[in-house]
Each structure stands twice: as C-alpha cells, then as structure tokens.
Design a protein around this motif. Structure first.
Motif, PDB file in Angstrom:
ATOM      1  N   GLU A 138      -8.912   8.368  -0.540  1.00 60.72           N
ATOM      2  CA  GLU A 138      -8.951   7.612   0.722  1.00 60.72           C
ATOM      3  C   GLU A 138      -7.833   7.995   1.682  1.00 60.72           C
ATOM      4  O   GLU A 138      -8.003   7.919   2.901  1.00 60.72           O
ATOM      5  CB  GLU A 138      -8.868   6.116   0.414  1.00 60.72           C
ATOM      6  N   ARG A 139      -6.677   8.387   1.161  1.00 60.07           N
ATOM      7  CA  ARG A 139      -5.536   8.620   2.039  1.00 60.07           C
ATOM      8  C   ARG A 139      -5.603   9.962   2.769  1.00 60.07           C
ATOM      9  O   ARG A 139      -4.814  10.225   3.662  1.00 60.07           O
ATOM     10  CB  ARG A 139      -4.230   8.535   1.249  1.00 60.07           C
ATOM     11  N   LEU A 140      -6.547  10.818   2.387  1.00 60.15           N
ATOM     12  CA  LEU A 140      -6.669  12.133   3.006  1.00 60.15           C
ATOM     13  C   LEU A 140      -7.798  12.143   4.025  1.00 60.15           C
ATOM     14  O   LEU A 140      -8.842  11.526   3.810  1.00 60.15           O
ATOM     15  CB  LEU A 140      -6.922  13.212   1.943  1.00 60.15           C
ATOM     16  N   GLN A 169       2.324   1.833  -3.421  1.00 58.80           N
ATOM     17  CA  GLN A 169       1.335   2.415  -4.330  1.00 58.80           C
ATOM     18  C   GLN A 169       1.166   3.904  -4.056  1.00 58.80           C
ATOM     19  O   GLN A 169       1.041   4.714  -4.983  1.00 58.80           O
ATOM     20  CB  GLN A 169       0.000   1.692  -4.174  1.00 58.80           C
ATOM     21  N   GLU A 170       1.173   4.265  -2.779  1.00 59.90           N
ATOM     22  CA  GLU A 170       1.058   5.673  -2.413  1.00 59.90           C
ATOM     23  C   GLU A 170       2.272   6.450  -2.895  1.00 59.90           C
ATOM     24  O   GLU A 170       2.156   7.597  -3.346  1.00 59.90           O
ATOM     25  CB  GLU A 170       0.899   5.800  -0.900  1.00 59.90           C
ATOM     26  N   GLU A 206      -5.303   4.369  -8.207  1.00 62.77           N
ATOM     27  CA  GLU A 206      -4.628   5.579  -7.727  1.00 62.77           C
ATOM     28  C   GLU A 206      -5.623   6.713  -7.500  1.00 62.77           C
ATOM     29  O   GLU A 206      -5.463   7.504  -6.570  1.00 62.77           O
ATOM     30  CB  GLU A 206      -3.544   6.005  -8.722  1.00 62.77           C
ATOM     31  N   TYR A 223      -2.267  16.647  -0.851  1.00 61.13           N
ATOM     32  CA  TYR A 223      -1.211  16.224   0.066  1.00 61.13           C
ATOM     33  C   TYR A 223      -1.669  16.189   1.522  1.00 61.13           C
ATOM     34  O   TYR A 223      -2.477  17.010   1.961  1.00 61.13           O
ATOM     35  CB  TYR A 223      -0.003  17.157  -0.057  1.00 61.13           C
ATOM     36  N   LYS A 224      -1.104  15.246   2.276  1.00 59.81           N
ATOM     37  CA  LYS A 224      -1.329  15.149   3.706  1.00 59.81           C
ATOM     38  C   LYS A 224      -0.609  16.297   4.417  1.00 59.81           C
ATOM     39  O   LYS A 224       0.309  16.901   3.863  1.00 59.81           O
ATOM     40  CB  LYS A 224      -0.787  13.821   4.230  1.00 59.81           C
ATOM     41  N   SER A 282       0.827  -1.208   0.000  1.00 55.98           N
ATOM     42  CA  SER A 282       0.000   0.000   0.000  1.00 55.98           C
ATOM     43  C   SER A 282       0.860   1.257   0.000  1.00 55.98           C
ATOM     44  O   SER A 282       0.538   2.235  -0.687  1.00 55.98           O
ATOM     45  CB  SER A 282      -0.935  -0.006   1.208  1.00 55.98           C
ATOM     46  N   SER A 283       1.950   1.230   0.763  1.00 57.27           N
ATOM     47  CA  SER A 283       2.809   2.415   0.802  1.00 57.27           C
ATOM     48  C   SER A 283       3.561   2.583  -0.509  1.00 57.27           C
ATOM     49  O   SER A 283       3.845   3.708  -0.931  1.00 57.27           O
ATOM     50  CB  SER A 283       3.782   2.333   1.976  1.00 57.27           C
ATOM     51  N   LEU A 334      -7.216   5.892  -4.215  1.00 51.39           N
ATOM     52  CA  LEU A 334      -6.242   6.096  -3.144  1.00 51.39           C
ATOM     53  C   LEU A 334      -6.057   7.577  -2.842  1.00 51.39           C
ATOM     54  O   LEU A 334      -5.918   7.972  -1.680  1.00 51.39           O
ATOM     55  CB  LEU A 334      -4.905   5.474  -3.532  1.00 51.39           C
ATOM     56  N   SER A 335      -6.087   8.416  -3.882  1.00 51.66           N
ATOM     57  CA  SER A 335      -5.888   9.855  -3.680  1.00 51.66           C
ATOM     58  C   SER A 335      -6.974  10.457  -2.800  1.00 51.66           C
ATOM     59  O   SER A 335      -6.737  11.448  -2.098  1.00 51.66           O
ATOM     60  CB  SER A 335      -5.856  10.580  -5.033  1.00 51.66           C
TER      61      SER A 335
END
Length: 469
Positions: A225-227, A23-24, A219, A152-153, A20-21, A222-223
């Motif tokens: 979900e990760r935020l 892919q991120e 992707e 971005y986080k 997962s990381s 993921l863009s």
C-alpha cells in the motif's frame, strides 16, 4: 547523543510520530536488516572476486600461468561476454521463479566456480570458468536493484542503492589487502556458500508475493500500500516486449548506463595498479594497496551523492559531478611530465566515477515504477548494454601494453564524459515530457484530474516513444 540517534533514525526510516508511521518504520527496519545486508554481502563478495583477478595479475598470476600480451584483457572480456548473455534471462527468471530461490541458487553456482579458479594451471581454463561465472553473477547486480526498487519509495531508494553500490566498493577496498598475502580465490568461495544458504531462508521476495516469516500480515499489506509502483505479479507474454519497446525508458536508460558506466574504467581495469607496476619502484604490497585510495573516495562520493539525491529528488547533478571529476583526472594523467603526487591525486579523484551508478539505477527504478516487468527488463538492459560496450572497450582503449601512460584511454575517457553529459540531459528531458503528458509518479488521482491528464496504470500507459510530442 539521544538527539543524534533520533537524527539517524529519521534519516533512514522517517518520522515516527503517528501509529502508521511507526509501523512503516518497523517494516523498513526489518527489510533493511534482512534484504539489504544479504544483498550487500553478495555484491561485496562478487566485486571482491573481480578485484582479485586484477590484483592477482599484478601479484604473480601473470608469471605463474605464463600469461602473454593482452591475456589479462581477454579474461575480463570473456567474463563480460558471459555476464551479457546471462543478464536479461536472469531478471526474466525473477518474474517466474521466486527471487528467494533463484538469486541464492545462482550464488551457489558462482561460489563453486570460484573454487575451481583456485586450481587452474593454464590461462585457457580461466577463460572457460570466467565465462560461466559471468552468467551466474549476472543475476546479482540487476536483480538486487530490482528487489530494492520493489520495496522502497523514491525518497528512500537513493541511499539504499548507494549503500548497495558502496558494498561492492568495500570488496575492492579490501581486495588489495587480501591479495597482498593470498594469491588464490578460495576465500571468495568459502564466504559465498553460507551467504547463499542465508538467502534461501531470509530473502523476502517482493511485496506482492512475500511470505517472509518475520513480516506480519499487516506489514505485508503495508509494503504494498505504501508504494505508488506496480506491485502485481504478471505472467510473461509478448505484450511485455510491446510495452518495453514502445516507450522511451528502455532506450534512454540503456544508453545512459552504456555510456556513463565506462567512466568506471579507471577502477575496473586497475589502471593505477598497472601504472605503478609499469613505472617500477614499488613493492607488490604497495601495488596492491595504493589503489585502495580510489575505492575509499568512491565509497564516500557514492554515499554523499546518493543521500543528496534522496533529499532533493533530483538525480542528474550527480552525473555532472562524476563526469567533471573524470575529465580533470584524465587531463592530469595525460600531462605525463606532471609530478607523481598529482597522478596519485588524479587516480584517487577518479573514484568519483562510481558515484553515478547508484543514482542512475535509482533513477531508472523510479521512472519505471508503474510497470514491474518493464522495470526488471530496463534494469537488466542497462547493465547488459554497459557490458556490451565494456566487452571491447578495454581492449581498444586500455590494453595492458599501453601502461603506464594510457594516452588514448585518457582521451577516450574525456569523450565518454562529454557523451554522458549529453545523454543525461536527454533522459532528464524525456522524463519531464512524460510528466507533462501523464502526471508525475506519486500524484494522487485528484492532482492528475486537476491537470486534465488521464491517470495511467501499469499496462495501460499510452505509448510515449521518442517521436511523441
């Protein structure tokens, strides 16, 4: 060497030990390569144009156009007025029109107007062109911070904002070199058009709506979900005004940059160039090139500070560093009998004034992450109110007729630095009060429940105005 490269990769894109990381990491590589590079070039060129106006003034434009008195300050003020008018409408348009269409379109308008600047024969023509150019350019700065905050986080955002801010300073750094041999603006227009066309093809919009061909479906998901931020796209309504005006964020962050942004007066008004021209003894090339040292120190300060804030997730110390440096610079310049070398040191140290810009906008992006529309308005308003102040501030405190001493300007600089320290504390206090009431952004629902605080989502957060305890 391999260890160093791994360190660089980890610095920008994090650990990659899990699928997962990894892919991120690939996602960040793509977004950095496309979005950041494009937006950096845009702002580099627009900042180069602003610096070209200042450098052209001390390099022959004043005599060629028979400019008198404070005509130079009027040019900057009229541009600022156009910039103010266009600020919030441009960021609102990003909620209606795809950023991939809107931002490059405004860049093309800006480029055409830049071509026109090279053909003027009267200062009044520059007044008209710079006003409309300000409206078009208003899309780039706040719009770019909006895009960065969308992808971005918090722990990634500071250094990206720092690189973005530094790109504009690179334009300033090389402006003197270019202007020493070129007294027109054709180069700006020539560079702008292909960058805009590239934007039409490659700018990925925001995670919720992106259809970028270079991102896979995984992707794209993921863009989002990760935020922890609100990534949905809302229609414009009066509820937006209610949400923005009932919270502390719009008031506090607008005030913060309205005040702290004026520390950049050293560079934005080319005080060092005006000082060198007024005291005499320097060639045109030296007057153009020597102030580049301020831009170089500004780039170093910005990148170091932005990187530090990502690691620590503490933003306020950068504003303390910036304010302290500008106070020291002002004192050195006020003592007129001090050596020339000390004044060079003072002007170069004043480059620290730019280090707070990236941090302030990263701070606002992070604080408003739960409401995309509010975030767009806050970012635009920060820049707008700074320019409202900047429309008259140079005329009052840094008129060209005050060169080379700028006595009242240096006193004003020390006062604005002290005010910046006060407003920085206010923002810090209000943010932490909100965390106590509603939980810190990024906390899980379990974390929030354990504190007996409601999990508040976009559009549902209770009012937290300045009177709420």
């Amino acid at each position: 060497m391999a260890y160093s490269l791994r360190g660089v990769r980890h610095f920008f894109w994090g650990d990659s030990d899990t699928p997962s990381s990894r892919q991120e990491k690939r996602l960040l590589l793509k977004i950095d390569w496309i979005t950041s590079d494009l937006l950096l070039f845009v702002v580099c060129i627009t900042d180069l144009d602003r610096s070209n106006v200042s450098n052209a003034y001390v390099s022959g434009m004043k005599e060629e156009l028979n400019m008198q008195g404070n005509d130079f300050n009027k040019i900057n003020t009229i541009f600022t007025c156009g910039y103010i008018v266009g600020m919030i409408p441009n960021n609102l348009m990003l909620q209606v029109v795809s950023p991939r269409i809107w931002l490059p379109s405004m860049q093309i308008v800006w480029g055409v107007l830049t071509f026109c600047t090279s053909a003027v024969h009267d200062v009044r023509q520059i007044y008209a062109i710079r006003f409309f150019q300000g409206i078009a350019e208003a899309s780039s700065f706040a719009g770019t911070h909006f895009i960065l905050g969308s992808w971005y986080k918090p722990e990634e955002l500071g250094k990206r904002s720092g690189v973005f801010t530094s790109s504009g300073l690179v334009g300033t750094l090389f402006s003197g070199v270019l202007q020493a041999g070129v007294y027109n603006f054709i180069i700006d227009g020539v560079i702008t058009l292909p960058i805009a066309l590239y934007g039409f093809l490659m700018l990925p919009d925001v995670p919720a709506t992106t259809k970028a061909f270079y991102l896979s479906e995984e992707e794209r998901l993921l863009s989002v979900e990760r935020l922890v931020s609100d990534t949905t796209r809302h229609s414009l309504s009066w509820d937006l005004a209610r949400r923005v005006l009932s919270r502390w964020r719009w008031y506090a962050f607008s005030l913060l940059f309205a005040v702290s942004g004026e520390t950049e007066s050293f560079g934005s008004n080319n005080l060092m160039g005006q000082w060198l021209k007024a005291i005499g003894g320097y060639t045109v090339e030296q007057i153009d090139n020597y102030p580049s040292g301020m831009a170089a120190f500004a780039i170093a300060s910005t990148l170091i500070c932005a990187t530090w804030t990502d690691y620590t997730q503490v933003r306020w110390p950068v504003l303390v560093y910036m304010s302290t440096s500008c106070i020291i610079s002002s004192i050195c310049i006020l003592v007129w009998g001090s050596p020339i070398g000390l004044k060079f040191f003072a002007y170069y140290l004043a480059g620290a004034s730019y280090s707070g810009q990236a941090t302030t906008f990263a701070w606002a992006n992070q604080a408003c992450a739960d409401d995309t529309q509010e975030r767009g308005i806050v970012l635009a308003s920060m820049n707008m109110w700074n320019n409202v102040v900047n429309a008259w501030w140079p005329l009052v405190f840094y008129p060209a007729t005050d060169a080379p001493k700028f006595h009242k300007g240096m006193i004003a600089m020390m006062c604005i630095c002290i005010a910046t320290l006060g407003v920085t504390w206010l923002v810090w206090f209000l943010e932490r009060r909100e965390w106590r009431l509603y939980g810190k952004p990024g906390e899980t629902e379990k974390d929030t429940d354990s504190k007996n605080k409601p999990q508040i989502h976009s559009g549902e957060r209770e009012n937290s105005d300045l009177s709420t305890q």
